[in-house]
Scaffold this motif. Structure first.
Motif, PDB file in Angstrom:
ATOM      1  N   UNK A 270      39.473  28.969   3.416  1.00  0.00           N
ATOM      2  CA  UNK A 270      40.739  28.364   2.610  1.00  0.00           C
ATOM      3  C   UNK A 270      40.530  28.027   1.350  1.00  0.00           C
ATOM      4  N   UNK A 271      40.669  28.733   0.175  1.00  0.00           N
ATOM      5  CA  UNK A 271      40.140  28.165  -1.204  1.00  0.00           C
ATOM      6  C   UNK A 271      41.163  28.355  -2.263  1.00  0.00           C
ATOM      7  N   UNK A 283      47.438  22.363   5.830  1.00  0.00           N
ATOM      8  CA  UNK A 283      46.418  23.150   6.508  1.00  0.00           C
ATOM      9  C   UNK A 283      46.065  22.188   7.892  1.00  0.00           C
ATOM     10  N   UNK A 284      46.135  23.113   9.022  1.00  0.00           N
ATOM     11  CA  UNK A 284      45.672  22.481  10.225  1.00  0.00           C
ATOM     12  C   UNK A 284      44.616  23.413  10.661  1.00  0.00           C
ATOM     13  N   UNK A 285      43.266  22.918  10.828  1.00  0.00           N
ATOM     14  CA  UNK A 285      42.223  23.475  11.660  1.00  0.00           C
ATOM     15  C   UNK A 285      42.094  23.088  13.335  1.00  0.00           C
ATOM     16  N   UNK A 286      42.573  23.775  14.135  1.00  0.00           N
ATOM     17  CA  UNK A 286      42.729  23.233  15.366  1.00  0.00           C
ATOM     18  C   UNK A 286      41.613  24.010  16.467  1.00  0.00           C
ATOM     19  N   UNK A 287      40.736  23.490  16.909  1.00  0.00           N
ATOM     20  CA  UNK A 287      39.624  23.869  17.663  1.00  0.00           C
ATOM     21  C   UNK A 287      38.931  25.224  16.927  1.00  0.00           C
ATOM     22  N   UNK A 288      39.008  24.617  15.604  1.00  0.00           N
ATOM     23  CA  UNK A 288      38.199  25.720  14.613  1.00  0.00           C
ATOM     24  C   UNK A 288      36.702  25.486  14.525  1.00  0.00           C
ATOM     25  N   UNK A 289      35.883  26.379  14.074  1.00  0.00           N
ATOM     26  CA  UNK A 289      34.452  26.250  14.058  1.00  0.00           C
ATOM     27  C   UNK A 289      34.026  26.801  12.730  1.00  0.00           C
ATOM     28  N   UNK A 290      33.576  25.876  11.954  1.00  0.00           N
ATOM     29  CA  UNK A 290      32.636  26.489  10.711  1.00  0.00           C
ATOM     30  C   UNK A 290      33.902  26.880   9.915  1.00  0.00           C
ATOM     31  N   UNK A 291      35.034  26.493   9.710  1.00  0.00           N
ATOM     32  CA  UNK A 291      35.967  26.839   8.544  1.00  0.00           C
ATOM     33  C   UNK A 291      35.632  25.818   7.579  1.00  0.00           C
ATOM     34  N   UNK A 292      36.065  26.439   6.355  1.00  0.00           N
ATOM     35  CA  UNK A 292      35.838  25.874   5.122  1.00  0.00           C
ATOM     36  C   UNK A 292      37.334  25.730   4.485  1.00  0.00           C
ATOM     37  N   UNK A 293      37.492  24.569   3.875  1.00  0.00           N
ATOM     38  CA  UNK A 293      38.795  24.254   3.447  1.00  0.00           C
ATOM     39  C   UNK A 293      38.487  23.750   1.803  1.00  0.00           C
TER      40      UNK A 293
END
Length: 419
Positions: A270-271, A283-293
């Motif tokens: 998300x860029x 922005x909600x990262x829930x149980x995310x893996x390797x996300x880029x914000x």
């Protein structure tokens, strides 16, 4: 001598015969080249005019789809009536040579209120495009895509259950310059089809989400859905991405009701988006893996700009937040794959700048300026069975603007992360 003369004569005869044969072959070759090649039958493009607004009969859209299904070349359908009221399901787009559906009448509209739960258009043949139409009041999907090379442009889909349903086997999908208004879901992807792009569209007041790209397990390949330069206004959630690889860039999100972007599982970047207003989170990262914000700007959100919850190896980098309720939150992360916040700037949050609850992220070179409550708030998490999850963030070169640091484990402000 007689025998020798006879031998020489025989050799001469053989040589002469060889020359004759070679000349004959040369002549036939030249003659064949001089003959014109047989003409291949020309494939004529078919243009079908829709001049009857009825559900069936000559000149209707239904009749046009039957005509193009049997055509042997590329086809076009020109809708030249202002409104079509569908009563029964249409035949599918099945021409393998390609179909173009064009709305020629100003505001050419297809009303599916009387139709059942099936799709208005079932796109089953490759190389299909739809341009310049409006589809309204679908109890099912407006467009179901289950093929390759589909394009939807300059169209409006209003008040449908799902505007565009993209099946798992679809690829090379281009959705551009469309309006998705008051649908339950604007666009739903079943997988990250190769070379799929959503660009320059407007999503307005979609009940559940503007874009829903979710599957139960991560994709096994590296294809990524490109979502860029779109505008999302007052959707329930702008984008939900779960285990489908997405690259979300340069979009505008305005006044989402629940969250602007919700990430679950792996595969999201998300860029450089702009997020403003809204009663809930950015922005909600829930149980995310390797996300880029990365490099997003957020302002005027009622709650958190970024919430990272139950996630691992998530990078929150270079984001700019101002006048939000809260800045960043890290809650119950994975101790085996800690998340990182680096180089973020949080200006004048109404409450806390950074909350850490039952998590131990890396916080490096962040700035929290003029926090109205705590610049950094650190709390252990007490689970119902009595077990405590400690918070021990690693802090390096952060600037909290002289604001207070507090919480049950606030002394971590000068400690390193033991992980």
């Amino acid at each position: 001598m007689e025998i020798r003369r006879r031998s020489m004569a025989a050799v001469g005869v053989f040589v002469l015969l060889g020359v004759v044969v070679a000349l004959g072959h040369w002549y036939e070759t030249q003659r064949a080249r001089a003959q014109p090649l047989p003409l291949r039958p020309t494939v004529k493009a078919v243009l079908v005019h829709v001049t009857n607004a009825g559900d069936r009969g000559p000149g209707t859209l239904r009749e046009a789809l039957f005509v193009v299904a049997t055509a042997t070349g590329p086809t076009s359908i020109s809708i030249e009536v202002p409104k079509i009221d569908l009563e029964t399901a249409l035949p599918a787009f099945v021409n393998g040579h390609g179909v173009k559906l064009l709305g020629q009448a100003p505001g050419a509209q297809i009303d599916a209120q009387a139709l059942g739960a099936g799709p208005v258009f079932d796109v089953s043949g490759p190389n299909t495009s739809i341009d310049g139409i409006m589809i309204r009041n679908c109890s099912g999907a407006a467009i179901l895509v289950r093929t390759v090379r589909f394009r939807l442009s300059a169209s409006t889909i209003d008040s449908c259950d799902v505007a565009v349903e993209v099946a798992e086997n679809a690829s090379d999908i281009l959705l551009e310059r469309n309006h998705f208004v008051k649908d339950r879901l604007g666009v739903r992807f079943g997988a990250a089809g190769h070379n799929s792009v959503v660009v320059n569209n407007e999503f307005v007041k979609n009940k559940d989400a503007g874009i829903w790209a979710v599957r139960s397990a991560p994709d096994s390949h590296d294809d990524v859905i490109g979502i860029h330069d779109n505008k999302f206004t007052e959707d329930g959630i702008g984008i939900v991405a779960g285990n489908i690889s997405v690259l979300v860039e340069r979009n505008d999100f305005i006044n989402a009701r629940e969250a602007d972007v919700h990430l679950v599982g792996a595969g999201a970047v998300i860029r450089a988006n702009r997020i403003h207003g809204g009663a809930s989170m950015g922005i909600v990262a829930e149980n995310a893996r390797g996300a880029v914000i990365d490099d997003n700007e957020m302002e005027g959100l009622a709650a958190y700009g970024v919430m990272v919850r139950g996630s691992s190896n998530t990078l929150v980098r270079g984001n700019r937040l101002h006048n939000c309720g809260y800045g960043l939150a890290f809650v119950l992360g994975d101790a085996r794959g800690v998340s990182t916040a680096v180089g973020n700037t949080i200006i004048e949050p109404k409450f806390n700048g950074i909350d850490v609850i039952g998590d131990s992220p890396i916080l490096r070179r962040n700035q929290v300026l003029r926090a109205h409550a705590l610049a950094l708030h650190v709390e252990d998490f007490q689970v119902p069975d009595g077990k405590k999850v400690q918070s021990q963030p690693f802090l390096e070169d952060n600037n909290f603007g002289g604001g207070p640091v507090g919480g049950s484990n606030a002394t971590v402000a000068g400690q390193a992360n033991p992980h």
